[in-house]
Design a protein around this motif. Sequence first.
Motif, PDB file in Angstrom:
ATOM      1  N   TRP A   1       2.476  -4.313  -6.520  1.00  0.00           N
ATOM      2  CA  TRP A   1       2.793  -5.679  -6.148  1.00  0.00           C
ATOM      3  C   TRP A   1       4.188  -6.000  -6.644  1.00  0.00           C
ATOM      4  O   TRP A   1       4.679  -5.425  -7.605  1.00  0.00           O
ATOM      5  CB  TRP A   1       1.749  -6.661  -6.636  1.00  0.00           C
TER       6      TRP A   1
ATOM      7  N   GLY B   1     -12.427  -3.673  -4.441  1.00  0.00           N
ATOM      8  CA  GLY B   1     -12.084  -5.088  -4.533  1.00  0.00           C
ATOM      9  C   GLY B   1     -11.474  -5.395  -5.889  1.00  0.00           C
ATOM     10  O   GLY B   1     -11.900  -4.848  -6.908  1.00  0.00           O
ATOM     11  N   TRP B   2     -10.470  -6.275  -5.895  1.00  0.00           N
ATOM     12  CA  TRP B   2      -9.812  -6.675  -7.138  1.00  0.00           C
ATOM     13  C   TRP B   2      -9.679  -8.185  -7.146  1.00  0.00           C
ATOM     14  O   TRP B   2      -9.055  -8.767  -6.258  1.00  0.00           O
ATOM     15  CB  TRP B   2      -8.443  -6.012  -7.244  1.00  0.00           C
ATOM     16  N   ASP B   3     -10.284  -8.834  -8.130  1.00  0.00           N
ATOM     17  CA  ASP B   3     -10.224 -10.298  -8.213  1.00  0.00           C
ATOM     18  C   ASP B   3      -9.130 -10.788  -9.158  1.00  0.00           C
ATOM     19  O   ASP B   3      -9.040 -11.966  -9.462  1.00  0.00           O
ATOM     20  CB  ASP B   3     -11.582 -10.877  -8.619  1.00  0.00           C
TER      21      ASP B   3
ATOM     22  N   TYR C   1      -5.382  -3.340   3.285  1.00  0.00           N
ATOM     23  CA  TYR C   1      -5.924  -4.344   2.374  1.00  0.00           C
ATOM     24  C   TYR C   1      -6.100  -5.665   3.108  1.00  0.00           C
ATOM     25  O   TYR C   1      -5.489  -5.908   4.147  1.00  0.00           O
ATOM     26  CB  TYR C   1      -5.035  -4.528   1.141  1.00  0.00           C
TER      27      TYR C   1
ATOM     28  N   ARG D   1      -7.344  -9.991   1.986  1.00  0.00           N
ATOM     29  CA  ARG D   1      -7.810 -10.948   0.976  1.00  0.00           C
ATOM     30  C   ARG D   1      -8.860 -11.846   1.623  1.00  0.00           C
ATOM     31  O   ARG D   1      -8.647 -12.388   2.702  1.00  0.00           O
ATOM     32  CB  ARG D   1      -6.654 -11.781   0.441  1.00  0.00           C
ATOM     33  N   THR D   2      -9.998 -11.992   0.954  1.00  0.00           N
ATOM     34  CA  THR D   2     -11.057 -12.863   1.445  1.00  0.00           C
ATOM     35  C   THR D   2     -10.836 -14.284   0.929  1.00  0.00           C
ATOM     36  O   THR D   2     -10.072 -14.493  -0.023  1.00  0.00           O
ATOM     37  CB  THR D   2     -12.443 -12.339   1.016  1.00  0.00           C
TER      38      THR D   2
ATOM     39  N   CYS E   1       0.842  -1.198   0.000  1.00  0.00           N
ATOM     40  CA  CYS E   1       0.000   0.000   0.000  1.00  0.00           C
ATOM     41  C   CYS E   1       0.874   1.243   0.000  1.00  0.00           C
ATOM     42  O   CYS E   1       1.948   1.249   0.598  1.00  0.00           O
ATOM     43  CB  CYS E   1      -0.864   0.043   1.248  1.00  0.00           C
TER      44      CYS E   1
ATOM     45  N   LEU F   1      -8.998  -9.322  -3.371  1.00  0.00           N
ATOM     46  CA  LEU F   1      -8.197  -8.412  -2.577  1.00  0.00           C
ATOM     47  C   LEU F   1      -9.010  -7.136  -2.376  1.00  0.00           C
ATOM     48  O   LEU F   1      -9.354  -6.456  -3.342  1.00  0.00           O
ATOM     49  CB  LEU F   1      -6.884  -8.090  -3.296  1.00  0.00           C
ATOM     50  N   TRP F   2      -9.338  -6.809  -1.109  1.00  0.00           N
ATOM     51  CA  TRP F   2     -10.123  -5.624  -0.785  1.00  0.00           C
ATOM     52  C   TRP F   2      -9.206  -4.565  -0.213  1.00  0.00           C
ATOM     53  O   TRP F   2      -8.391  -4.850   0.655  1.00  0.00           O
ATOM     54  CB  TRP F   2     -11.226  -5.966   0.211  1.00  0.00           C
ATOM     55  N   MET F   3      -9.334  -3.329  -0.722  1.00  0.00           N
ATOM     56  CA  MET F   3      -8.454  -2.236  -0.319  1.00  0.00           C
ATOM     57  C   MET F   3      -9.260  -1.067   0.219  1.00  0.00           C
ATOM     58  O   MET F   3     -10.252  -0.665  -0.380  1.00  0.00           O
ATOM     59  CB  MET F   3      -7.633  -1.773  -1.525  1.00  0.00           C
TER      60      MET F   3
ATOM     61  N   SER G   1     -10.202  -9.442   6.954  1.00  0.00           N
ATOM     62  CA  SER G   1     -11.088 -10.542   6.594  1.00  0.00           C
ATOM     63  C   SER G   1     -11.351 -11.407   7.824  1.00  0.00           C
ATOM     64  O   SER G   1     -10.414 -11.851   8.491  1.00  0.00           O
ATOM     65  CB  SER G   1     -10.434 -11.381   5.491  1.00  0.00           C
TER      66      SER G   1
END
Length: 92
Positions: free
Chosen positions: A9, A51-53, A32, A34-35, A2, A40-42, A76
Amino acid sequence: MCSRLGLYWIHEGQVSTVTGQQELATQHVWSYARTPDGVLWMGTASYGLVGWDGNCFTVLDSRDGLPGNVIYAVSSAEDGSLLIGSEVGLTR
């Protein structure tokens, strides 16, 4: 990782910007998580929760029921739900 300039990344020694959502590229990403489904939720400085899948972005903000758009913390829970710390309190 972040930063105040978005999300980056590191893969095989190379640093890359997470791209595809212009707003995210200029946003301070505070936190952030990850579920279990791999999203990935920020938490951002003013765009709410992003959210980014790995393929597409989902943006959730006060129009979607979040109490505020400044998200300082996201975690999470074991059941896959998110614990969200915003400028107006904690939400699950």
